[in-house]
Design an enzyme around this catalytic site. Structure first.
Site, short mmCIF file in Angstrom:
data_model
loop_
_atom_site.label_atom_id
_atom_site.label_comp_id
_atom_site.label_asym_id
_atom_site.label_seq_id
_atom_site.Cartn_x
_atom_site.Cartn_y
_atom_site.Cartn_z
N GLN A 1 -5.24 -0.77 -3.92
CA GLN A 1 -5.92 -1.95 -4.46
C GLN A 1 -6.81 -1.60 -5.65
O GLN A 1 -6.91 -2.35 -6.62
CB GLN A 1 -6.74 -2.64 -3.35
CG GLN A 1 -7.33 -3.97 -3.83
CD GLN A 1 -8.09 -4.68 -2.74
OE1 GLN A 1 -7.75 -4.60 -1.57
NE2 GLN A 1 -9.14 -5.40 -3.13
N CYS B 1 -2.12 -2.57 6.86
CA CYS B 1 -2.31 -1.24 7.47
C CYS B 1 -3.68 -1.15 8.16
O CYS B 1 -3.92 -0.22 8.93
CB CYS B 1 -2.09 -0.12 6.47
SG CYS B 1 -3.20 -0.12 5.07
N CYS C 1 0.84 -1.19 0.00
CA CYS C 1 0.00 0.00 0.00
C CYS C 1 0.88 1.25 0.00
O CYS C 1 1.81 1.36 0.79
CB CYS C 1 -0.93 -0.06 1.22
SG CYS C 1 -0.94 1.37 2.26
N GLU C 2 0.59 2.15 -0.92
CA GLU C 2 1.46 3.31 -1.06
C GLU C 2 1.24 4.34 0.04
O GLU C 2 2.03 5.25 0.20
CB GLU C 2 1.32 3.94 -2.44
CG GLU C 2 0.01 4.65 -2.70
CD GLU C 2 -0.03 5.24 -4.12
OE1 GLU C 2 0.78 4.82 -4.96
OE2 GLU C 2 -0.87 6.12 -4.35
N HIS C 3 0.17 4.21 0.81
CA HIS C 3 -0.05 5.16 1.90
C HIS C 3 0.77 4.84 3.14
O HIS C 3 1.10 5.72 3.92
CB HIS C 3 -1.54 5.19 2.28
CG HIS C 3 -2.41 5.74 1.19
ND1 HIS C 3 -3.74 5.43 1.07
CD2 HIS C 3 -2.11 6.57 0.17
CE1 HIS C 3 -4.23 6.06 0.01
NE2 HIS C 3 -3.26 6.74 -0.56
N HIS C 4 1.05 3.55 3.36
CA HIS C 4 1.77 3.15 4.57
C HIS C 4 3.02 2.33 4.30
O HIS C 4 3.71 1.94 5.24
CB HIS C 4 0.85 2.31 5.47
CG HIS C 4 -0.38 3.03 5.93
ND1 HIS C 4 -1.58 2.98 5.27
CD2 HIS C 4 -0.57 3.84 7.00
CE1 HIS C 4 -2.47 3.73 5.89
NE2 HIS C 4 -1.89 4.26 6.96
N HIS D 1 -5.36 -5.92 4.13
CA HIS D 1 -4.32 -4.89 4.21
C HIS D 1 -3.73 -4.84 5.61
O HIS D 1 -4.48 -4.62 6.57
CB HIS D 1 -4.91 -3.52 3.87
CG HIS D 1 -5.31 -3.39 2.42
ND1 HIS D 1 -4.70 -2.53 1.55
CD2 HIS D 1 -6.24 -4.06 1.69
CE1 HIS D 1 -5.24 -2.65 0.34
NE2 HIS D 1 -6.19 -3.57 0.41
ZN LIG Z 1 -2.38 1.54 3.84
#
Ligand SMILES: [Zn+2]
Length: 208
Positions: free
Chosen positions: A138, A168, A96-99, A166
Site C-alpha cells: 500500500q 491478509c 499484497c505482494e507478501h501474500h 487488507h
Molecule cells: Zn499481505
C-alpha cells in the site's frame, strides 16, 4: 517450465513498466500444485476449471503491470484551473505482494495545478487503477501514484491518501476485521505549506 522461470529473472517490472505477457498455463500449473498441496483432487469435477479461472483472474489483477501509467497523465487541452483539485473515493482493488491476497479501499488524490494544467477525473482514476493492478504494498502504491502525477503533470503540489483493508489481515493472521491502513504521500507545495496540507486533508477526511 524451467525455461519460463529463467526468462523472468531479470524483470524489474515495477520500475520499467515493461512486462512479458502472462503465461496462463504456467499459473494454472501452479494452482494445480496448490490444490494438491492442500490435499484436494484437482481432477474432481468442481475443480477441473479452477486452475484456468484462477490464472485468468491473476492476469486481470496484474494487468496494470502491462500498462504504462504515464499514458494517463495528459493535461486536458483548453481547460485551465488554478485552485486545488481533490478527487475523493476512487475505489481501488490491489494485491499484497507478501501474500498475493487482495486489499481493497479508497484512494483520494489532491493536487494544485501549475499554469492551469489539469487532468480529467477519469484519468486520475485510471492512474490509480494501473498502479493498483499489480503486486503492491500500500505504501508503494501511494507513492507511485503521487510521483507519476507529480512528474507528468508538474503541478505545484500533490497529495495522495489511501485507506484500505487488507485481507491478509482481516481473513488470516491477526484477523482484525475492521482494521484499515491509511497511507499518504505528500509532494511539492503540500509538503512545504502545512496550511494547504491541512486544508486538503480536511477536505479528504470530511473534517474541518
Ligand atoms: Zn499481505
Amino acid at each position: 517450465m524451467a525455461t519460463k522461470l529463467n526468462e523472468q529473472v531479470n524483470n524489474d517490472t515495477s520500475q520499467t513498466g515493461e512486462c512479458p505477457d502472462v503465461d496462463l498455463d504456467l499459473i494454472a500449473q501452479g494452482v494445480r500444485l496448490i490444490l494438491e498441496g492442500i490435499g484436494e483432487d484437482p481432477a474432481r469435477p468442481g475443480l477441473q476449471e479452477t486452475p484456468r479461472r484462477v490464472a485468468e483472474m491473476y492476469a486481470e489483477l496484474t494487468s496494470g503491470m502491462r500498462e504504462d501509467p504515464a499514458q494517463h497523465v495528459v493535461p486536458l487541452p483548453g481547460d485551465k484551473h488554478d485552485e486545488m483539485v481533490i478527487v475523493k473515493d476512487i475505489s481501488i482493488a490491489s494485491m499484497c505482494e507478501h501474500h498475493l491476497a487482495p486489499f481493497v479501499g479508497k484512494c483520494h488524490i489532491a493536487y494544485i495545478p501549475r499554469d492551469g494544467r489539469i487532468l480529467g477525473i477519469s484519468k486520475l482514476a485510471r492512474l490509480a487503477e494501473t498502479f493498483s493492478r499489480r503486486l503492491q504494498l500500500q505504501e508503494r502504491l501511494t507513492t507511485d501514484i503521487a510521483n507519476t502525477l507529480f512528474e507528468g503533470l508538474k503541478p505545484i503540489g500533490v497529495m495522495v491518501v489511501i485507506e484500505a483493508s487488507h485481507t491478509c489481515m482481516t481473513l488470516r493472521g491477526v484477523r482484525k476485521a475492521d482494521a484499515k491502513t491509511v497511507t499518504s504521500a505528500v509532494l511539492g507545495g503540500f509538503r512545504t505549506d502545512p496550511r494547504t496540507r491541512a486544508e486538503a486533508m480536511a477536505l479528504i477526511t470530511g473534517k474541518e
